[in-house]
Write a protein that holds these residues in place. Structure first.
Motif, PDB file in Angstrom:
ATOM      1  N   ILE A  67       0.834  -1.205   0.000  1.00  0.00           N
ATOM      2  CA  ILE A  67       0.000   0.000   0.000  1.00  0.00           C
ATOM      3  C   ILE A  67       0.865   1.250   0.000  1.00  0.00           C
ATOM      4  N   MET A  68       1.921   1.231   0.810  1.00  0.00           N
ATOM      5  CA  MET A  68       2.772   2.415   0.912  1.00  0.00           C
ATOM      6  C   MET A  68       3.548   2.679  -0.381  1.00  0.00           C
ATOM      7  N   LEU A  69       3.813   1.635  -1.145  1.00  0.00           N
ATOM      8  CA  LEU A  69       4.527   1.809  -2.410  1.00  0.00           C
ATOM      9  C   LEU A  69       3.641   2.388  -3.510  1.00  0.00           C
ATOM     10  N   ASP A  70       2.317   2.266  -3.346  1.00  0.00           N
ATOM     11  CA  ASP A  70       1.374   2.757  -4.345  1.00  0.00           C
ATOM     12  C   ASP A  70       0.887   4.137  -3.926  1.00  0.00           C
ATOM     13  N   GLY A  71       1.423   5.172  -4.562  1.00  0.00           N
ATOM     14  CA  GLY A  71       1.110   6.551  -4.180  1.00  0.00           C
ATOM     15  C   GLY A  71      -0.364   6.886  -4.261  1.00  0.00           C
ATOM     16  N   SER A  72      -1.050   6.459  -5.323  1.00  0.00           N
ATOM     17  CA  SER A  72      -2.466   6.796  -5.454  1.00  0.00           C
ATOM     18  C   SER A  72      -3.308   6.078  -4.404  1.00  0.00           C
ATOM     19  N   LEU A  73      -2.948   4.868  -4.080  1.00  0.00           N
ATOM     20  CA  LEU A  73      -3.676   4.130  -3.049  1.00  0.00           C
ATOM     21  C   LEU A  73      -3.447   4.782  -1.683  1.00  0.00           C
ATOM     22  N   MET A  74      -2.217   5.197  -1.407  1.00  0.00           N
ATOM     23  CA  MET A  74      -1.939   5.891  -0.147  1.00  0.00           C
ATOM     24  C   MET A  74      -2.750   7.187  -0.063  1.00  0.00           C
ATOM     25  N   HIS A  75      -2.850   7.915  -1.167  1.00  0.00           N
ATOM     26  CA  HIS A  75      -3.625   9.161  -1.188  1.00  0.00           C
ATOM     27  C   HIS A  75      -5.096   8.876  -0.864  1.00  0.00           C
ATOM     28  N   GLN A  76      -5.653   7.819  -1.462  1.00  0.00           N
ATOM     29  CA  GLN A  76      -7.048   7.468  -1.199  1.00  0.00           C
ATOM     30  C   GLN A  76      -7.253   7.106   0.264  1.00  0.00           C
ATOM     31  N   ILE A  77      -6.326   6.349   0.825  1.00  0.00           N
ATOM     32  CA  ILE A  77      -6.446   5.945   2.224  1.00  0.00           C
ATOM     33  C   ILE A  77      -6.361   7.162   3.139  1.00  0.00           C
ATOM     34  N   ARG A  78      -5.407   8.041   2.866  1.00  0.00           N
ATOM     35  CA  ARG A  78      -5.294   9.264   3.677  1.00  0.00           C
ATOM     36  C   ARG A  78      -6.560  10.095   3.594  1.00  0.00           C
ATOM     37  N   SER A  79      -7.140  10.197   2.400  1.00  0.00           N
ATOM     38  CA  SER A  79      -8.374  10.969   2.232  1.00  0.00           C
ATOM     39  C   SER A  79      -9.504  10.359   3.045  1.00  0.00           C
ATOM     40  N   LYS A  80      -9.640   9.033   2.994  1.00  0.00           N
ATOM     41  CA  LYS A  80     -10.707   8.367   3.749  1.00  0.00           C
ATOM     42  C   LYS A  80     -10.508   8.535   5.245  1.00  0.00           C
ATOM     43  N   ILE A  81      -9.272   8.426   5.704  1.00  0.00           N
ATOM     44  CA  ILE A  81      -8.995   8.613   7.124  1.00  0.00           C
ATOM     45  C   ILE A  81      -9.316  10.048   7.526  1.00  0.00           C
ATOM     46  N   GLY A  82      -8.925  11.014   6.679  1.00  0.00           N
ATOM     47  CA  GLY A  82      -9.246  12.415   6.957  1.00  0.00           C
ATOM     48  C   GLY A  82     -10.734  12.649   7.037  1.00  0.00           C
ATOM     49  N   GLU A  83     -11.500  12.048   6.122  1.00  0.00           N
ATOM     50  CA  GLU A  83     -12.961  12.183   6.154  1.00  0.00           C
ATOM     51  C   GLU A  83     -13.526  11.619   7.453  1.00  0.00           C
ATOM     52  N   GLN A  84     -13.037  10.460   7.872  1.00  0.00           N
ATOM     53  CA  GLN A  84     -13.524   9.839   9.108  1.00  0.00           C
ATOM     54  C   GLN A  84     -13.185  10.700  10.321  1.00  0.00           C
ATOM     55  N   LEU A  85     -12.003  11.279  10.342  1.00  0.00           N
ATOM     56  CA  LEU A  85     -11.603  12.092  11.484  1.00  0.00           C
ATOM     57  C   LEU A  85     -12.404  13.383  11.561  1.00  0.00           C
ATOM     58  N   GLN A  86     -12.812  13.931  10.429  1.00  0.00           N
ATOM     59  CA  GLN A  86     -13.600  15.156  10.418  1.00  0.00           C
ATOM     60  C   GLN A  86     -14.994  14.920  10.980  1.00  0.00           C
ATOM     61  N   ARG A  87     -15.485  13.703  10.874  1.00  0.00           N
ATOM     62  CA  ARG A  87     -16.830  13.391  11.388  1.00  0.00           C
ATOM     63  C   ARG A  87     -16.870  13.408  12.911  1.00  0.00           C
ATOM     64  N   TYR A  88     -15.743  13.197  13.531  1.00  0.00           N
ATOM     65  CA  TYR A  88     -15.703  13.109  15.000  1.00  0.00           C
ATOM     66  C   TYR A  88     -15.146  14.342  15.534  1.00  0.00           C
TER      67      TYR A  88
END
Length: 88
Positions: A67-88
């Motif tokens: 996952i860490m080697l795939d830049g676009s996948l890492m970006h998607q994961i970071r975005s999803k984590i950011g979205e989840q953190l904003q909800r709380y």
């Protein structure tokens, strides 16, 4: 109805473990074709000794590294984590 003996059940389990080991080794080789053989040796030893904790850790490390080697996948994961953190 066929009776399942302890020997047959043990053989079935060993066959499944061998298939699992081959799948993980093939996945590792596909994800890291230029890697050295140290992790493959660890995978083989973990499966041969049926060490589930080590198997789990190795599989997690392979997935995290991939996952860490795939830049676009890492970006998607970071975005999803950011979205989840904003909800709380």
């Amino acid at each position: 109805m066929e009776e399942v003996t302890q020997d047959a059940a043990t053989l079935n389990l060993l066959m499944h473990l061998e298939v699992d080991k081959r799948v993980i080794l093939a996945l590792h080789r596909a994800l890291f074709p230029t890697g050295n053989g140290w992790r493959e040796k660890e995978i083989e030893v973990a499966y041969d000794t049926n060490n589930n904790a080590v198997i789990r850790n190795l599989v997690m490390s392979i997935l995290i590294e991939a996952i860490m080697l795939d830049g676009s996948l890492m970006h998607q994961i970071r975005s999803k984590i950011g979205e989840q953190l904003q909800r709380y």
